[in-house]
Design an enzyme around this catalytic site. Structure first.
Site, PDB file in Angstrom:
ATOM      1  N   CYS A  88       2.504   0.826 -14.148  1.00 50.96           N
ATOM      2  CA  CYS A  88       1.121   0.953 -13.685  1.00 50.96           C
ATOM      3  C   CYS A  88       0.229  -0.071 -14.411  1.00 50.96           C
ATOM      4  CB  CYS A  88       0.631   2.357 -14.002  1.00 50.96           C
ATOM      5  SG  CYS A  88      -1.063   2.651 -13.520  1.00 50.96           S
ATOM      6  N   ASN A  89      -0.506  -0.861 -13.639  1.00 55.67           N
ATOM      7  CA  ASN A  89      -1.365  -1.876 -14.254  1.00 55.67           C
ATOM      8  C   ASN A  89      -2.507  -1.235 -15.034  1.00 55.67           C
ATOM      9  OD1 ASN A  89      -0.193  -2.753 -11.555  1.00 55.67           O
ATOM     10  ND2 ASN A  89      -0.591  -4.708 -12.540  1.00 55.67           N
ATOM     11  N   ASP A 138       4.325   5.521 -13.712  1.00 53.97           N
ATOM     12  CA  ASP A 138       3.179   5.023 -12.946  1.00 53.97           C
ATOM     13  C   ASP A 138       2.254   6.199 -12.644  1.00 53.97           C
ATOM     14  OD1 ASP A 138       1.704   3.149 -11.321  1.00 53.97           O
ATOM     15  OD2 ASP A 138       2.450   4.261  -9.604  1.00 53.97           O
ATOM     16  N   SER A 139       1.073   5.866 -12.128  1.00 55.84           N
ATOM     17  CA  SER A 139       0.127   6.916 -11.734  1.00 55.84           C
ATOM     18  C   SER A 139       0.617   7.680 -10.502  1.00 55.84           C
ATOM     19  CB  SER A 139      -1.236   6.290 -11.424  1.00 55.84           C
ATOM     20  OG  SER A 139      -1.119   5.345 -10.378  1.00 55.84           O
ATOM     21  N   CYS A 196      -2.197  -4.631  -9.249  1.00 56.19           N
ATOM     22  CA  CYS A 196      -2.089  -3.193  -8.958  1.00 56.19           C
ATOM     23  C   CYS A 196      -0.802  -2.977  -8.181  1.00 56.19           C
ATOM     24  CB  CYS A 196      -3.298  -2.732  -8.146  1.00 56.19           C
ATOM     25  SG  CYS A 196      -3.182  -1.016  -7.586  1.00 56.19           S
ATOM     26  N   GLY A 233      -7.099   4.396 -11.461  1.00 57.18           N
ATOM     27  CA  GLY A 233      -7.930   3.192 -11.476  1.00 57.18           C
ATOM     28  C   GLY A 233      -9.404   3.392 -11.733  1.00 57.18           C
ATOM     29  N   HIS A 235       0.031  -1.123  -5.825  1.00 58.44           N
ATOM     30  CA  HIS A 235      -0.015  -0.890  -4.371  1.00 58.44           C
ATOM     31  C   HIS A 235      -0.150  -2.165  -3.540  1.00 58.44           C
ATOM     32  CE1 HIS A 235      -0.599   3.178  -5.626  1.00 58.44           C
ATOM     33  NE2 HIS A 235      -0.786   3.621  -4.402  1.00 58.44           N
TER      34      HIS A 235
END
Ligand code: DGL
Length: 282
Positions: free
Chosen positions: A79-80, A16-17, A195, A49, A197
């Site tokens: 991560c999207n 992921d980021s 996302c 993003g 988060h």
């Protein structure tokens, strides 16, 4: 690095980021307790993003190299933004260079889940600018059902705000309300949280959207797909007890640990700082 010779005993790699993908790892740990996991958070380059697709493909390929070098049996893009930009490129690279390691991303399973959940055929999407601009959710939703309308809303401030804004205050509530307004206006009955988060503000979203609106997150749908992929390829862990999980971060490991506990909702333990190999051509 030495890995178990039995591929079933190798870890599932997740990236992921930053720490957001720990909401996805959480679902994987719950659904697949016998598996080992290695998670890489690219915190040094968070957020993804607002980055362009070429850069996201380059970062994702770099990370994939690192995780394959650590013996991953399956690669999961939590991560999207990275899934939306880089999944086809990652799959191509895996086919060219390795030992049949599969790559799964968050967009497809979540889109299919949303299509099966909607009754009125209007689905909302909340995601980063990069994910919305990619059109990846629109493509996945329309591949599952061309008659469904997708109403995308880019929420550029939301992930950084969730990451830095705990405990949440009125400012977060007002920002979330602004992003939700077009979805309420469009009378969607299902909303995709596109996302990593956003599950952290799910109660806020549910309250603003109304209790009958179905909220779809990526973790649960992806975990089902990972379980299926392992089973159908004969790669499920033969272990009967709990597996291990470990963490790599490109940024400060202590900051990752402190922040990560909130997203994982499980203890994190040690975090290793990792330096990625320079450039990999996208
Ligand atoms: N993991 C990222 C995503 O889902 C979080 C947001 C970001 O890095 O900008 O898109």
């Amino acid at each position: 690095m030495r890995f178990p010779s039995d591929p079933r005993e190798r870890p599932i790699a997740v990236f992921d980021s930053g720490v957001g993908g720990l909401t996805v790892l959480h679902e994987l740990l719950v659904r697949l307790p016998n598996e080992d996991f290695v998670y890489l958070g690219d915190t040094a380059r968070f957020p993804y993003g607002d980055r362009g697709p070429d850069e996201l493909r380059r970062f994702s390929l770099q990370i994939a190299e690192e995780l394959l070098a650590r013996g991953a049996k399956l690669l999961v893009v939590a991560c999207n933004s990275a899934t939306a930009a880089a999944l086809p490129a990652l799959r191509r690279r895996m086919l060219e260079t390795t030992l049949g390691v599969d790559v799964l991303g968050v967009v497809g399973p979540e889109a299919v889940h949303a299509v099966t959940a909607t009754h009125n055929g209007r689905i909302g999407l909340l995601a980063t600018t990069a994910t919305v601009a990619s059109g990846a959710y629109a493509a996945a939703v329309h591949a599952a059902d061309p008659h469904v309308d997708l109403i995308p809303v880019a929420a550029p401030d939301l992930a950084p705000m969730i990451q830095s804004g705990f405990p949440f205050d009125e400012r977060v509530v007002e920002v979330v309300r602004g992003y939700v307004a077009p979805l309420v206006e469009a009378e969607v009955d299902t909303v995709i949280l596109g996302c990593t988060h956003y599950p952290l503000v799910r109660p806020m979203l549910q309250r603003m959207l109304g209790r009958d609106v179905r909220i779809v997150t990526s973790g649960a749908a992806l975990a089902r797909q990972v379980e299926h992929a392992l089973g159908s390829r004969g790669l499920s862990s033969p272990r009967t007890g709990e597996g291990a999980y470990s963490f790599l971060s490109t940024g400060d490991p202590e900051a990752f640990r402190m922040l990560g506990t909130r997203f994982l909702q499980l203890p994190l333990g040690e975090v290793e700082q990792v330096r990625l190999h320079a450039e990999v051509a996208a």
